[in-house]
Design an enzyme around this catalytic site. Structure first.
Site, mmCIF file in Angstrom:
data_model
loop_
_atom_site.group_PDB
_atom_site.id
_atom_site.type_symbol
_atom_site.label_atom_id
_atom_site.label_comp_id
_atom_site.label_asym_id
_atom_site.label_seq_id
_atom_site.Cartn_x
_atom_site.Cartn_y
_atom_site.Cartn_z
ATOM 1 N N ASP A 8 47.908 39.437 39.199
ATOM 2 C CA ASP A 8 47.032 40.607 39.365
ATOM 3 C C ASP A 8 47.372 41.687 38.340
ATOM 4 O OD1 ASP A 8 44.995 42.056 40.536
ATOM 5 O OD2 ASP A 8 46.243 42.843 42.161
ATOM 6 N N ASN B 91 35.974 37.103 44.146
ATOM 7 C CA ASN B 91 35.836 37.589 42.762
ATOM 8 C C ASN B 91 34.407 37.457 42.213
ATOM 9 O OD1 ASN B 91 39.218 36.627 41.838
ATOM 10 N ND2 ASN B 91 38.451 38.654 42.379
HETATM 11 C C1 IPE Z 1 43.410 38.553 43.899
HETATM 12 O O1 IPE Z 1 43.304 39.672 43.092
HETATM 13 C C2 IPE Z 1 42.710 37.385 43.263
HETATM 14 C C3 IPE Z 1 43.336 36.823 42.071
HETATM 15 C C4 IPE Z 1 44.454 37.203 41.539
HETATM 16 C C5 IPE Z 1 42.625 35.714 41.481
HETATM 17 P P1 IPE Z 1 42.126 40.730 43.281
HETATM 18 O O2 IPE Z 1 42.342 41.764 42.252
HETATM 19 O O3 IPE Z 1 40.814 40.053 43.297
HETATM 20 O O4 IPE Z 1 42.406 41.283 44.749
HETATM 21 P P2 IPE Z 1 42.063 42.701 45.406
HETATM 22 O O5 IPE Z 1 40.608 42.943 45.159
HETATM 23 O O6 IPE Z 1 42.908 43.720 44.736
HETATM 24 O O7 IPE Z 1 42.413 42.526 46.835
HETATM 25 C C1 IPE Z 2 43.720 39.547 38.088
HETATM 26 O O1 IPE Z 2 43.572 40.787 37.487
HETATM 27 C C2 IPE Z 2 42.777 38.498 37.549
HETATM 28 C C3 IPE Z 2 41.711 38.115 38.495
HETATM 29 C C4 IPE Z 2 41.548 38.557 39.706
HETATM 30 C C5 IPE Z 2 40.744 37.158 38.008
HETATM 31 P P1 IPE Z 2 42.434 41.786 37.941
HETATM 32 O O2 IPE Z 2 41.188 41.445 37.200
HETATM 33 O O3 IPE Z 2 42.297 41.822 39.409
HETATM 34 O O4 IPE Z 2 42.989 43.154 37.401
HETATM 35 P P2 IPE Z 2 43.055 44.537 38.192
HETATM 36 O O5 IPE Z 2 43.705 44.257 39.501
HETATM 37 O O6 IPE Z 2 41.632 44.991 38.360
HETATM 38 O O7 IPE Z 2 43.857 45.422 37.315
HETATM 39 MG MG MG Z 3 43.160 42.887 40.895
#
Ligand code: IPE
Ligand code: IPE
Ligand code: MG
Length: 233
Positions: A13, A61
C-alpha cells in the site's frame, strides 16, 4: 536466512500517496511499485520463504478512476515481460488467487502464461492476489461446499478443516505474518479467514520505498512475537 517463515503476505500500500508527495501522478507510484515487487520477491526467496502472497488488486479497487484501473491492468505484462526469465532462473512458481474473469484478455493471457511457464518450478510460490476479496472468497467457498454436498462428493460434516479445502489458499501453509506498508492499519478485505492467527506488522514506509533491509527487519519483528494461539505459554 530467517528461519521458519513458511508463508508471508503483504498488503502493498501507499503507491499513490508516495507519488503525490513527489508531485507525480499516482501511476508513477504503481510503476515503481512493480519494481519493488521484483526486489522484495527476490529477497523473500533468498530468505527461504516458501509462499509469498502479494495483494495486488482488491475487489474494491474497481471503484478507482478508469484511467488508474486501466493502468493497473497493464502491470502484469510490464512485470512478466521484464522478470519472467529471472523468476524461472530462481525456480519461482507464479500463482494467483482471486477472480481473473473480469480482467482484459491480454492481462489474463499474460498471467496464465506466467502460471503455465513456471508451473514446474519447485521453489518459492509467488501468489498474486488479483481481483481478490476475502469476503467473496468465503462466500464462494461456501457455495462450492454446498455443491459438493449436493453432488455427493462431500459427505463429511462442515468443519474448519474441510471448509479450508474450498478456499483459494487450500494448497498453501498457514500465513505466519502479514505486513502492510504506508501506515494504514486495516486488512482491507485481505485473507480474512487466513489471517485469524497471523502476526500483523505495520510500517509507515510506502511500498515503493520499502528497502530489502527494512523488509528483513519486519520479518524479524514478526518472528520475534510470541504466538500463543489462544493458549498459555
Ligand atoms: C488494499 O489497499 C488493496 C491492495 C493493496 C491491493 P487499498 O489502498 O485499496 O485499501 P484501502 O482503500 O486503503 O482500505
Ligand atoms: C497500493 O497503493 C496499490 C493498489 C491498491 C493497487 P495505493 O494505490 O492504494 O496507494 P495509496 O494508498 O492511495 O497511497
Ligand atoms: Mg491504498
Amino acid at each position: 536466512m530467517t528461519p521458519s517463515l513458511n508463508h508471508v503476505a503483504i498488503i502493498m500500500d501507499g503507491n499513490g500517496r508516495w507519488a503525490k508527495k513527489q508531485n507525480q501522478e499516482r501511476t508513477f507510484g504503481h510503476f515503481h511499485g512493480v519494481e519493488k515487487v521484483r526486489e522484495i520477491s527476490m529477497a523473500a526467496n533468498d530468505e527461504g520463504i516458501k509462499v509469498l502472497t502479494l495483494y495486488a488488486f482488491s475487489t474494491e479497487n474497481w471503484k478507482r478512476p478508469l484511467q488508474e484501473v486501466e493502468y493497473l491492468m497493464q502491470l502484469p505484462a510490464m512485470f512478466f515481460s521484464k522478470y519472467l526469465k529471472e523468476l524461472m532462473e530462481k525456480n519461482i512458481r507464479i500463482e494467483t488467487i482471486g477472480d481473473l474473469a473480469p480482467f482484459p484478455d491480454n492481462t489474463k493471457k499474460v498471467l496464465m502464461n506466467a502460471i503455465e511457464e513456471t508451473s514446474h518450478n519447485t521453489g518459492m510460490i509467488l501468489v498474486f492476489a488479483m481481483n481478490y476479496g476475502g469476503r467473496t472468497e468465503i462466500v464462494e467457498a461456501a457455495k462450492k461446499y454446498q455443491s459438493a454436498v449436493m453432488n455427493g462428493s462431500m459427505k463429511d460434516p462442515l468443519t474448519e478443516i474441510n471448509f479450508e479445502q474450498f478456499l483459494m489458499t487450500k494448497d498453501y501453509p498457514p500465513v505466519d505474518l502479514c505486513i502492510r506498508t504506508s501506515g494504514e492499519q486495516r486488512l482491507s478485505n485481505f485473507l480474512l479467514w487466513q489471517l485469524a492467527y497471523s502476526e500483523l506488522v505495520f510500517t509507515m514506509t510506502a511500498w515503493p520505498e520499502l528497502s530489502v533491509e527494512e523488509f528483513r527487519d519486519l520479518l524479524k519483528v514478526g518472528l520475534s512475537r510470541e504466538r500463543r494461539f489462544g493458549g498459555l505459554v
